[in-house]
Design a protein around this motif. Structure first.
Motif, PDB file in Angstrom:
ATOM      1  N   GLY A 263      -6.439  13.319 -24.033  1.00  0.00           N
ATOM      2  CA  GLY A 263      -6.449  11.866 -23.863  1.00  0.00           C
ATOM      3  C   GLY A 263      -7.834  11.320 -24.201  1.00  0.00           C
ATOM      4  N   LEU A 264      -8.027   9.997 -23.981  1.00  0.00           N
ATOM      5  CA  LEU A 264      -9.334   9.383 -24.225  1.00  0.00           C
ATOM      6  C   LEU A 264     -10.064   9.242 -22.884  1.00  0.00           C
TER       7      LEU A 264
ATOM      8  N   THR B 214      -4.404  13.654 -28.840  1.00  0.00           N
ATOM      9  CA  THR B 214      -3.114  14.343 -28.713  1.00  0.00           C
ATOM     10  C   THR B 214      -2.114  13.439 -28.013  1.00  0.00           C
ATOM     11  N   TRP B 215      -2.620  12.689 -27.001  1.00  0.00           N
ATOM     12  CA  TRP B 215      -1.749  11.809 -26.206  1.00  0.00           C
ATOM     13  C   TRP B 215      -2.284  10.382 -26.241  1.00  0.00           C
TER      14      TRP B 215
ATOM     15  N   GLY C 113     -12.399  15.754 -18.201  1.00  0.00           N
ATOM     16  CA  GLY C 113     -11.096  16.332 -17.844  1.00  0.00           C
ATOM     17  C   GLY C 113      -9.982  15.711 -18.672  1.00  0.00           C
ATOM     18  N   VAL C 114     -10.044  14.396 -18.824  1.00  0.00           N
ATOM     19  CA  VAL C 114      -9.026  13.675 -19.602  1.00  0.00           C
ATOM     20  C   VAL C 114      -9.132  14.059 -21.079  1.00  0.00           C
ATOM     21  N   ALA C 115     -10.352  14.049 -21.602  1.00  0.00           N
ATOM     22  CA  ALA C 115     -10.555  14.329 -23.032  1.00  0.00           C
ATOM     23  C   ALA C 115     -10.146  15.762 -23.372  1.00  0.00           C
ATOM     24  N   ASN C 116     -10.435  16.694 -22.478  1.00  0.00           N
ATOM     25  CA  ASN C 116     -10.066  18.091 -22.742  1.00  0.00           C
ATOM     26  C   ASN C 116      -8.555  18.289 -22.775  1.00  0.00           C
TER      27      ASN C 116
ATOM     28  N   ASP D  44     -15.717  18.471 -25.907  1.00  0.00           N
ATOM     29  CA  ASP D  44     -15.932  17.941 -27.265  1.00  0.00           C
ATOM     30  C   ASP D  44     -14.754  17.038 -27.648  1.00  0.00           C
ATOM     31  N   GLY D  45     -14.101  16.513 -26.622  1.00  0.00           N
ATOM     32  CA  GLY D  45     -12.968  15.600 -26.830  1.00  0.00           C
ATOM     33  C   GLY D  45     -13.436  14.170 -27.074  1.00  0.00           C
TER      34      GLY D  45
END
Ligand SMILES: Cc1cc2nc3c(=O)[nH]c(=O)nc-3n(C[C@H](O)[C@H](O)[C@H](O)COP(=O)(O)O)c2cc1C
Length: 355
Positions: A43-44, A18-19, A37-40, A69-70
């Motif tokens: 971000g990566l 998304t970002w 936290g970042v993936a949710n 699941d990001g």
């Protein structure tokens, strides 16, 4: 510009982000919770493996997947076991004895066998778990490993600290290149001879790397808020990678000595030295940095120097080796997901103001 048009490009599309915001995979600090936290938040997320025990990789990826699941990046720091380092190592060990004694720490630790390459076991775990991205620091692995990763559809990236290194990574098959400016905290990604002595800040390095390669470029070094993200995009980056800014997220679970030191780090208080680990890295100039500087003419090879000095980190607040970038003072204490969302909102605001 449509509201979040800046956030979409070929790289974010390929990785399903998304970002265009990557959290740097920082050794053991980049915990699965931080990455999740970042993936949710779109971000990566990045998991680091430097100094992790064998077998840890699979567990860490599984732990990440339980929370998210990001999108995930798994990182290897590559190094060769230094030949004939015994004399250097013995000198450092001897020089450390009085400092260990000062804190009642016993003898400096024995050095376990070190393997700074992707082992067959690591490769098997990665191919089984299939993270979206595998990143390397200090170069790229041999062609057979690159081929195996690509064969599994994994996106492979690595850091360049000079234009020549960026070209070399592209030639070797990197799918994108991280341009790591001199502001960056942690280890320099330098891997070509002489590169460590020819370092540029991000504003100079990034557009030159963008011009030199045809793969997407990710900007790293000193970026800590939306102003930095917008600037990196303006200079041609397809995404940004932030390390220091994520250190103050509660999920990073940094030792309290580390956090206290971070809170006091001005941009003029860090230095790049090979004394913390055996390879050049940016650390806080504190009592430990001074001790490391005075210890001997040469450090033990990477990462023997780090292993020999690590027991001192907890001995006293000033003894912590603090890997940190030049923008630490811009850091904020907030959850990793909240930081990604804040960075995205700030970037939108900056770009709207400039439009
Ligand atoms: C504490 C710390 C540890 C790091 N460890 C790694 C690592 O294990 N692998 C890696 O590829 N990069 C590592 N880096 C470097 C980052 O990938 C990135 O280049 C850097 O954090 C960007 O600069 P910034 O810290 O100013 O955001 C580390 C950075 C920090 C601050």
């Amino acid at each position: 510009m449509a509201k979040h048009e800046w956030a979409h490009n070929a790289l974010t599309e390929r990785l399903g982000l998304t970002w265009p915001i990557f959290q740097a995979p920082m050794g053991n600090i980049a915990s699965p919770a931080l990455a999740a936290g970042v993936a949710n938040a779109g971000g990566l997320g990045g998991i680091g493996l430097l100094m992790a025990k064998p077998g840890t990789l699979r567990d860490r990826i599984r732990s990440f997947r339980q929370m998210s699941d990001g999108r995930l990046n798994v990182n290897f720091v590559l190094f060769d076991a230094a030949p004939d380092h015994e004399a250097r190592t013995a000198r450092i060990r001897e020089a450390l004895v009085p400092h260990y004694a000062r804190f009642g720490l016993g003898a400096p630790p024995e050095i376990p066998p070190l393997d700074g390459q992707v082992t067959p076991h690591d490769l098997e775990s990665v191919l089984e778990q299939r993270p979206d991205v595998v990143s390397f620091h200090l170069g790229l692995p041999p062609d057979d490993i690159m081929d195996a990763l690509h064969g599994a559809g994994i996106f492979v990236i690595s850091s360049a600290t000079t234009v020549d290194e960026a070209r070399e990574l592209e030639r070797r098959g990197a799918d994108a290149v991280i341009a790591q400016g001199l502001e960056a905290g942690g280890h320099r990604g330098s891997f070509l001879p002489g590169a460590a002595d020819a370092q540029a800040g991000l504003v100079s390095l990034l557009p030159q790397v963008v011009d030199a390669v045809s793969v997407p470029v990710i900007a790293a070094g000193g970026i800590a808020d939306g102003r930095g993200v917008a600037a990196a995009l303006a200079l041609g980056a397809s995404a940004v990678q932030l390390g220091t800014a994520f250190l103050t997220c509660p999920e990073a679970q940094l030792p309290v000595n580390y956090l206290r030191a971070l809170a006091r780090t001005g941009h003029h208080q860090t230095t790049v030295t090979d004394r913390a680990s055996g390879k050049p890295s940016r650390i806080l100039r504190n009592e430990m940095a001074a001790l490391l500087q005075d210890l001997a003419n040469l450090p033990a090879p990477f990462p023997v120097q780090l292993i020999l000095t690590q027991p001192l980190w907890d001995a006293d607040a000033a003894m912590q080796t603090v890997w940190v970038g030049q923008s630490a003072a811009l850091g904020r204490v907030m959850n990793a997901g909240q930081l990604v969302e804040t960075l995205a909102a700030e970037t939108s605001d900056v770009l709207a103001r400039l439009a």
